[in-house]
Design a protein around this motif. Structure first.
Motif, PDB file in Angstrom:
ATOM      1  N   PHE A  27       0.708  -1.217  -0.095  1.00  0.00           N
ATOM      2  CA  PHE A  27       0.010   0.002  -0.066  1.00  0.00           C
ATOM      3  C   PHE A  27       0.896   1.212  -0.053  1.00  0.00           C
ATOM      4  CE2 PHE A  27      -2.641  -3.080   2.321  1.00  0.00           C
ATOM      5  CZ  PHE A  27      -3.816  -3.079   1.304  1.00  0.00           C
ATOM      6  N   GLU A  28       0.615   2.113  -1.279  1.00  0.00           N
ATOM      7  CA  GLU A  28       1.351   3.559  -0.927  1.00  0.00           C
ATOM      8  C   GLU A  28       0.472   4.428   0.127  1.00  0.00           C
ATOM      9  OE1 GLU A  28       2.115   7.556  -3.775  1.00  0.00           O
ATOM     10  OE2 GLU A  28       1.247   5.624  -4.871  1.00  0.00           O
ATOM     11  N   SER A  29      -0.851   4.230   0.120  1.00  0.00           N
ATOM     12  CA  SER A  29      -1.701   4.709   1.275  1.00  0.00           C
ATOM     13  C   SER A  29      -3.030   4.067   1.015  1.00  0.00           C
ATOM     14  CB  SER A  29      -1.972   6.315   0.559  1.00  0.00           C
ATOM     15  OG  SER A  29      -2.866   6.996   1.710  1.00  0.00           O
ATOM     16  N   ALA A  30      -3.474   3.912   2.334  1.00  0.00           N
ATOM     17  CA  ALA A  30      -4.910   2.997   2.393  1.00  0.00           C
ATOM     18  C   ALA A  30      -5.442   3.533   3.904  1.00  0.00           C
ATOM     19  CB  ALA A  30      -4.400   1.557   2.414  1.00  0.00           C
ATOM     20  N   GLU A  31      -6.795   3.265   3.824  1.00  0.00           N
ATOM     21  CA  GLU A  31      -7.668   3.461   4.873  1.00  0.00           C
ATOM     22  C   GLU A  31      -8.649   2.491   5.014  1.00  0.00           C
ATOM     23  OE1 GLU A  31     -10.383   7.311   6.723  1.00  0.00           O
ATOM     24  OE2 GLU A  31      -9.233   7.520   4.756  1.00  0.00           O
ATOM     25  N   PHE A  32      -8.797   2.026   6.241  1.00  0.00           N
ATOM     26  CA  PHE A  32      -9.583   0.881   6.630  1.00  0.00           C
ATOM     27  C   PHE A  32     -10.338   1.320   7.879  1.00  0.00           C
ATOM     28  CE2 PHE A  32     -10.255  -3.127   8.920  1.00  0.00           C
ATOM     29  CZ  PHE A  32     -11.029  -3.735   8.165  1.00  0.00           C
ATOM     30  N   VAL A  33     -11.600   1.039   7.626  1.00  0.00           N
ATOM     31  CA  VAL A  33     -12.544   1.259   8.778  1.00  0.00           C
ATOM     32  C   VAL A  33     -13.741   0.241   8.965  1.00  0.00           C
ATOM     33  CG1 VAL A  33     -14.494   2.880   9.732  1.00  0.00           C
ATOM     34  CG2 VAL A  33     -12.801   3.883   8.189  1.00  0.00           C
ATOM     35  N   PRO A  34     -13.408  -0.704  10.029  1.00  0.00           N
ATOM     36  CA  PRO A  34     -14.066  -1.878  10.343  1.00  0.00           C
ATOM     37  C   PRO A  34     -15.585  -1.338  10.885  1.00  0.00           C
ATOM     38  CG  PRO A  34     -12.282  -1.539  11.941  1.00  0.00           C
ATOM     39  CD  PRO A  34     -12.102  -0.507  11.091  1.00  0.00           C
ATOM     40  N   THR A  35     -16.721  -2.080  10.288  1.00  0.00           N
ATOM     41  CA  THR A  35     -18.058  -1.953  10.825  1.00  0.00           C
ATOM     42  C   THR A  35     -18.601  -2.892  11.635  1.00  0.00           C
ATOM     43  OG1 THR A  35     -18.790  -2.537   8.646  1.00  0.00           O
ATOM     44  CG2 THR A  35     -18.295  -0.180   8.853  1.00  0.00           C
ATOM     45  N   GLY A  36     -19.276  -2.578  12.705  1.00  0.00           N
ATOM     46  CA  GLY A  36     -19.856  -3.522  13.590  1.00  0.00           C
ATOM     47  C   GLY A  36     -19.051  -4.477  14.093  1.00  0.00           C
ATOM     48  N   ASN A  37     -19.581  -5.541  14.754  1.00  0.00           N
ATOM     49  CA  ASN A  37     -18.919  -6.437  15.683  1.00  0.00           C
ATOM     50  C   ASN A  37     -18.053  -7.216  14.908  1.00  0.00           C
ATOM     51  OD1 ASN A  37     -19.930  -5.262  18.101  1.00  0.00           O
ATOM     52  ND2 ASN A  37     -21.751  -6.625  18.004  1.00  0.00           N
ATOM     53  N   VAL A  38     -18.191  -7.473  13.723  1.00  0.00           N
ATOM     54  CA  VAL A  38     -17.765  -8.499  13.072  1.00  0.00           C
ATOM     55  C   VAL A  38     -17.371  -8.101  11.454  1.00  0.00           C
ATOM     56  CG1 VAL A  38     -17.712 -10.833  11.596  1.00  0.00           C
ATOM     57  CG2 VAL A  38     -18.746 -10.627  13.742  1.00  0.00           C
ATOM     58  N   THR A  39     -16.115  -8.072  11.175  1.00  0.00           N
ATOM     59  CA  THR A  39     -15.687  -7.458   9.963  1.00  0.00           C
ATOM     60  C   THR A  39     -15.101  -8.596   9.087  1.00  0.00           C
ATOM     61  OG1 THR A  39     -15.176  -5.298  10.746  1.00  0.00           O
ATOM     62  CG2 THR A  39     -14.242  -5.650   8.723  1.00  0.00           C
ATOM     63  N   VAL A  40     -15.487  -8.505   7.592  1.00  0.00           N
ATOM     64  CA  VAL A  40     -15.045  -9.568   6.816  1.00  0.00           C
ATOM     65  C   VAL A  40     -14.257  -8.874   5.769  1.00  0.00           C
ATOM     66  CG1 VAL A  40     -15.605 -11.251   5.029  1.00  0.00           C
ATOM     67  CG2 VAL A  40     -17.009 -11.098   7.044  1.00  0.00           C
ATOM     68  N   ILE A  41     -12.785  -9.246   5.491  1.00  0.00           N
ATOM     69  CA  ILE A  41     -12.047  -8.593   4.604  1.00  0.00           C
ATOM     70  C   ILE A  41     -12.034  -9.638   3.166  1.00  0.00           C
ATOM     71  CG2 ILE A  41      -9.769  -7.692   4.210  1.00  0.00           C
ATOM     72  CD1 ILE A  41      -9.552  -7.357   7.144  1.00  0.00           C
ATOM     73  N   GLN A  42     -12.452  -9.151   2.187  1.00  0.00           N
ATOM     74  CA  GLN A  42     -12.425  -9.934   1.015  1.00  0.00           C
ATOM     75  C   GLN A  42     -11.809  -9.284  -0.287  1.00  0.00           C
ATOM     76  OE1 GLN A  42     -16.606 -10.942   0.395  1.00  0.00           O
ATOM     77  NE2 GLN A  42     -16.890  -9.368  -0.937  1.00  0.00           N
ATOM     78  N   GLY A  43     -11.491 -10.047  -0.986  1.00  0.00           N
ATOM     79  CA  GLY A  43     -10.613  -9.607  -2.336  1.00  0.00           C
ATOM     80  C   GLY A  43      -9.860 -10.511  -2.948  1.00  0.00           C
ATOM     81  N   ALA A  44      -9.351 -10.234  -4.274  1.00  0.00           N
ATOM     82  CA  ALA A  44      -8.701 -11.188  -5.084  1.00  0.00           C
ATOM     83  C   ALA A  44      -7.460 -11.292  -4.361  1.00  0.00           C
ATOM     84  CB  ALA A  44      -8.504 -10.595  -6.320  1.00  0.00           C
ATOM     85  N   ASN A  45      -6.740 -12.538  -4.685  1.00  0.00           N
ATOM     86  CA  ASN A  45      -5.404 -12.918  -4.270  1.00  0.00           C
ATOM     87  C   ASN A  45      -4.352 -11.557  -4.521  1.00  0.00           C
ATOM     88  OD1 ASN A  45      -6.042 -15.304  -3.414  1.00  0.00           O
ATOM     89  ND2 ASN A  45      -5.192 -16.486  -5.166  1.00  0.00           N
TER      90      ASN A  45
END
Length: 98
Positions: free
Chosen positions: A14-32
Motif C-alpha cells: 500500500f502506498e496509502s490506504a484507509e480501513f474502517v471496520p464496521t459492526g462487531n464482525v468485519t470480513v475482509i475479502q478480495g482477490a489474491n
C-alpha cells in the motif's frame, strides 16, 4: 480493545490506504495479492509491536519508500487512543500512543 480506524502509508503493497471496520464482525475479502493479509498484519503490528510473519522489519516497508507508517485509532475501556508505528529502513522502529 476495539479497532475503529486504520491508516497505512507505504506499508507492504500500500502506498496509502484507509480501513474502517464496521459492526462487531468485519470480513475482509478480495482477490489474491490485494493486501488482505497486509491489513491484518498492520493490526497485529500495532497490537503487539511485531509482525506475525517474522523476518526483517524492512520488509514491511513498500519497495522504494524510506519508511512505513501505521496509525490506528482504537477504543480501550471507553478511552480513545491513537497508536502510531513508524518503520524506517535501516533504523529502529518507533511506536507511540496518544
Amino acid at each position: 480493545m476495539a479497532l475503529k480506524h486504520l491508516w497505512l502509508t507505504d506499508f507492504r503493497c500500500f502506498e496509502s490506504a484507509e480501513f474502517v471496520p464496521t459492526g462487531n464482525v468485519t470480513v475482509i475479502q478480495g482477490a489474491n495479492g490485494t493486501g488482505k493479509t497486509s491489513i491484518l498484519e498492520a493490526v497485529g503490528l500495532v497490537a503487539t509491536m511485531r509482525s506475525f510473519r517474522g523476518g526483517a522489519r524492512e520488509s514491511l516497508v513498500r519497495i522504494g519508500a524510506g519508511s512505513a507508517v501505521i496509525r490506528a485509532e482504537v477504543e480501550n475501556s471507553g478511552r480513545q487512543l491513537l497508536i502510531e508505528a513508524e518503520i524506517p529502513v535501516g533504523r529502529t522502529a518507533r511506536f507511540q500512543v496518544y
